[in-house]
Scaffold this motif. Structure first.
Motif, PDB file in Angstrom:
ATOM      1  N   LEU A  32       0.829  -1.200   0.000  1.00 21.72           N
ATOM      2  CA  LEU A  32       0.000   0.000   0.000  1.00 21.72           C
ATOM      3  C   LEU A  32       0.868   1.257   0.000  1.00 21.72           C
ATOM      4  O   LEU A  32       0.573   2.225  -0.714  1.00 21.72           O
ATOM      5  N   LEU A  33       1.932   1.261   0.791  1.00 25.03           N
ATOM      6  CA  LEU A  33       2.866   2.392   0.801  1.00 25.03           C
ATOM      7  C   LEU A  33       3.430   2.620  -0.596  1.00 25.03           C
ATOM      8  O   LEU A  33       3.480   3.751  -1.080  1.00 25.03           O
ATOM      9  N   HIS A  34       3.821   1.542  -1.254  1.00 23.63           N
ATOM     10  CA  HIS A  34       4.399   1.653  -2.597  1.00 23.63           C
ATOM     11  C   HIS A  34       3.371   2.201  -3.590  1.00 23.63           C
ATOM     12  O   HIS A  34       3.697   3.071  -4.401  1.00 23.63           O
ATOM     13  N   VAL A  35       2.137   1.731  -3.527  1.00 25.84           N
ATOM     14  CA  VAL A  35       1.092   2.208  -4.438  1.00 25.84           C
ATOM     15  C   VAL A  35       0.779   3.678  -4.177  1.00 25.84           C
ATOM     16  O   VAL A  35       0.590   4.460  -5.120  1.00 25.84           O
ATOM     17  N   ILE A  36       0.734   4.075  -2.907  1.00 28.82           N
ATOM     18  CA  ILE A  36       0.494   5.480  -2.580  1.00 28.82           C
ATOM     19  C   ILE A  36       1.611   6.358  -3.137  1.00 28.82           C
ATOM     20  O   ILE A  36       1.356   7.418  -3.717  1.00 28.82           O
ATOM     21  N   LEU A  37       2.841   5.917  -2.973  1.00 24.26           N
ATOM     22  CA  LEU A  37       3.964   6.686  -3.518  1.00 24.26           C
ATOM     23  C   LEU A  37       3.924   6.726  -5.040  1.00 24.26           C
ATOM     24  O   LEU A  37       4.289   7.743  -5.647  1.00 24.26           O
ATOM     25  N   LEU A  38       3.483   5.639  -5.671  1.00 22.13           N
ATOM     26  CA  LEU A  38       3.364   5.629  -7.132  1.00 22.13           C
ATOM     27  C   LEU A  38       2.284   6.583  -7.625  1.00 22.13           C
ATOM     28  O   LEU A  38       2.349   7.062  -8.762  1.00 22.13           O
ATOM     29  N   SER A  39       1.291   6.864  -6.805  1.00 21.84           N
ATOM     30  CA  SER A  39       0.195   7.729  -7.233  1.00 21.84           C
ATOM     31  C   SER A  39       0.537   9.214  -7.142  1.00 21.84           C
ATOM     32  O   SER A  39      -0.248  10.051  -7.574  1.00 21.84           O
ATOM     33  N   ILE A  40       1.667   9.555  -6.572  1.00 19.18           N
ATOM     34  CA  ILE A  40       2.077  10.955  -6.497  1.00 19.18           C
ATOM     35  C   ILE A  40       2.553  11.391  -7.884  1.00 19.18           C
ATOM     36  O   ILE A  40       3.457  10.783  -8.452  1.00 19.18           O
ATOM     37  N   PRO A  41       1.936  12.442  -8.432  1.00 17.28           N
ATOM     38  CA  PRO A  41       2.332  12.873  -9.772  1.00 17.28           C
ATOM     39  C   PRO A  41       3.752  13.451  -9.787  1.00 17.28           C
ATOM     40  O   PRO A  41       4.223  13.991  -8.786  1.00 17.28           O
ATOM     41  N   PHE A  42       4.388  13.343 -10.907  1.00 19.50           N
ATOM     42  CA  PHE A  42       5.718  13.892 -11.165  1.00 19.50           C
ATOM     43  C   PHE A  42       6.827  13.227 -10.361  1.00 19.50           C
ATOM     44  O   PHE A  42       7.893  13.795 -10.206  1.00 19.50           O
ATOM     45  N   VAL A  43       6.569  12.058  -9.813  1.00 21.18           N
ATOM     46  CA  VAL A  43       7.613  11.309  -9.107  1.00 21.18           C
ATOM     47  C   VAL A  43       7.921  10.084  -9.959  1.00 21.18           C
ATOM     48  O   VAL A  43       7.037   9.296 -10.276  1.00 21.18           O
ATOM     49  N   SER A  44       9.176   9.935 -10.319  1.00 21.48           N
ATOM     50  CA  SER A  44       9.557   8.844 -11.210  1.00 21.48           C
ATOM     51  C   SER A  44       9.550   7.503 -10.470  1.00 21.48           C
ATOM     52  O   SER A  44       9.613   7.448  -9.240  1.00 21.48           O
ATOM     53  N   VAL A  45       9.497   6.433 -11.240  1.00 27.20           N
ATOM     54  CA  VAL A  45       9.474   5.091 -10.670  1.00 27.20           C
ATOM     55  C   VAL A  45      10.743   4.799  -9.858  1.00 27.20           C
ATOM     56  O   VAL A  45      10.648   4.250  -8.752  1.00 27.20           O
ATOM     57  N   PRO A  46      11.942   5.154 -10.334  1.00 22.20           N
ATOM     58  CA  PRO A  46      13.137   4.907  -9.508  1.00 22.20           C
ATOM     59  C   PRO A  46      13.083   5.618  -8.154  1.00 22.20           C
ATOM     60  O   PRO A  46      13.479   5.056  -7.134  1.00 22.20           O
ATOM     61  N   VAL A  47      12.577   6.838  -8.150  1.00 21.22           N
ATOM     62  CA  VAL A  47      12.483   7.582  -6.888  1.00 21.22           C
ATOM     63  C   VAL A  47      11.469   6.912  -5.962  1.00 21.22           C
ATOM     64  O   VAL A  47      11.683   6.816  -4.750  1.00 21.22           O
ATOM     65  N   VAL A  48      10.369   6.402  -6.530  1.00 17.72           N
ATOM     66  CA  VAL A  48       9.353   5.720  -5.715  1.00 17.72           C
ATOM     67  C   VAL A  48       9.924   4.460  -5.086  1.00 17.72           C
ATOM     68  O   VAL A  48       9.695   4.189  -3.902  1.00 17.72           O
ATOM     69  N   TRP A  49      10.673   3.668  -5.838  1.00 19.04           N
ATOM     70  CA  TRP A  49      11.273   2.453  -5.280  1.00 19.04           C
ATOM     71  C   TRP A  49      12.236   2.807  -4.148  1.00 19.04           C
ATOM     72  O   TRP A  49      12.252   2.169  -3.099  1.00 19.04           O
ATOM     73  N   THR A  50      13.049   3.845  -4.365  1.00 15.97           N
ATOM     74  CA  THR A  50      13.993   4.250  -3.325  1.00 15.97           C
ATOM     75  C   THR A  50      13.264   4.801  -2.112  1.00 15.97           C
ATOM     76  O   THR A  50      13.624   4.492  -0.972  1.00 15.97           O
ATOM     77  N   LEU A  51      12.214   5.598  -2.324  1.00 18.77           N
ATOM     78  CA  LEU A  51      11.436   6.124  -1.202  1.00 18.77           C
ATOM     79  C   LEU A  51      10.749   5.011  -0.425  1.00 18.77           C
ATOM     80  O   LEU A  51      10.666   5.065   0.810  1.00 18.77           O
ATOM     81  N   THR A  52      10.245   4.011  -1.131  1.00 16.30           N
ATOM     82  CA  THR A  52       9.620   2.882  -0.452  1.00 16.30           C
ATOM     83  C   THR A  52      10.639   2.191   0.456  1.00 16.30           C
ATOM     84  O   THR A  52      10.342   1.873   1.617  1.00 16.30           O
ATOM     85  N   ASN A  53      11.832   1.975  -0.064  1.00 17.90           N
ATOM     86  CA  ASN A  53      12.900   1.370   0.746  1.00 17.90           C
ATOM     87  C   ASN A  53      13.239   2.231   1.947  1.00 17.90           C
ATOM     88  O   ASN A  53      13.350   1.746   3.072  1.00 17.90           O
ATOM     89  N   LEU A  54      13.432   3.535   1.714  1.00 24.03           N
ATOM     90  CA  LEU A  54      13.849   4.421   2.795  1.00 24.03           C
ATOM     91  C   LEU A  54      12.787   4.536   3.882  1.00 24.03           C
ATOM     92  O   LEU A  54      13.102   4.449   5.073  1.00 24.03           O
ATOM     93  N   ILE A  55      11.536   4.730   3.484  1.00 27.22           N
ATOM     94  CA  ILE A  55      10.469   4.876   4.473  1.00 27.22           C
ATOM     95  C   ILE A  55      10.291   3.587   5.270  1.00 27.22           C
ATOM     96  O   ILE A  55      10.184   3.602   6.501  1.00 27.22           O
ATOM     97  N   HIS A  56      10.281   2.455   4.575  1.00 27.23           N
ATOM     98  CA  HIS A  56      10.134   1.174   5.267  1.00 27.23           C
ATOM     99  C   HIS A  56      11.291   0.935   6.242  1.00 27.23           C
ATOM    100  O   HIS A  56      11.086   0.590   7.399  1.00 27.23           O
ATOM    101  N   ASN A  57      12.511   1.112   5.766  1.00 29.65           N
ATOM    102  CA  ASN A  57      13.673   0.835   6.610  1.00 29.65           C
ATOM    103  C   ASN A  57      13.768   1.812   7.775  1.00 29.65           C
ATOM    104  O   ASN A  57      14.144   1.414   8.880  1.00 29.65           O
ATOM    105  N   LEU A  58      13.412   3.071   7.570  1.00 25.32           N
ATOM    106  CA  LEU A  58      13.425   4.036   8.664  1.00 25.32           C
ATOM    107  C   LEU A  58      12.396   3.661   9.726  1.00 25.32           C
ATOM    108  O   LEU A  58      12.699   3.655  10.931  1.00 25.32           O
TER     109      LEU A  58
END
Length: 166
Positions: A32-58
């Motif tokens: 769900l976190l990943h899908v929410i991040l993917l739904s943010i406009p103007f955010v590229s897929v690589p940035v979403v994958w990295t953000l998913t990792n960072l938010i989860h790990n933090l």
């Protein structure tokens, strides 16, 4: 005094990851976190994958390795007060199913092609989706190591440089 409690555990923190549906809820939450991040406009897929990792790990670092004690009144005479949630889990026994699951899902487990991906594969998948960009690779590697190293059995109860000692 455990008046009015419906469990027989001395410390409920020890068994929370073994409860019914917890693993599935955890995986669905990351998805769900990943899908929410993917739904943010103007955010590229690589940035979403990295953000998913960072938010989860933090979040996992803060919840499992920083917060100490238990929110419940326990009759263990304060033993759990000085232990993190990771150290309390499964009464400190190493390599249990819950600990293996949380170690395997260090980097977020995302539902991809109707199958669950595991961390090393997930880590490789993240590198693939970031097109092997060095910045994303370094950020994801540092994030992974920050969460992986405290889970090692050799660091059970160890406070490096006295951080989080009290």
């Amino acid at each position: 005094m455990n008046v009015g409690t419906a469990h027989s555990e001395v410390n409920p923190n020890t068994r929370v990851m073994n409860s019914r549906g917890m693993w599935l809820s955890y995986i669905l939450g990351i998805g769900l976190l990943h899908v929410i991040l993917l739904s943010i406009p103007f955010v590229s897929v690589p940035v979403v994958w990295t953000l998913t990792n960072l938010i989860h790990n933090l979040c996992m670092y803060l919840l499992l390795h920083t917060v100490k004690g238990t929110p419940f009144e326990t009759p263990d005479q304060g033993k759990a007060r000085l232990l993190t949630h990771w150290e309390q889990m499964d009464y400190g026994v190493q390599f249990t199913a819950s600990r293996k699951f949380l170690t395997i899902t260090l980097t977020p487990v995302i539902i991809t092609s109707s199958s669950f991906t595991y961390p090393r594969f997930r880590y490789i998948l993240t590198s693939f989706y970031t097109k092997y960009d060095r910045v994303h690779f370094v950020v994801n590697t540092v994030s992974l190591l920050t969460v992986l190293i405290p889970k090692l059995p050799q660091l059970h109860g160890v406070r490096i440089f006295g951080i989080n000692k009290y």
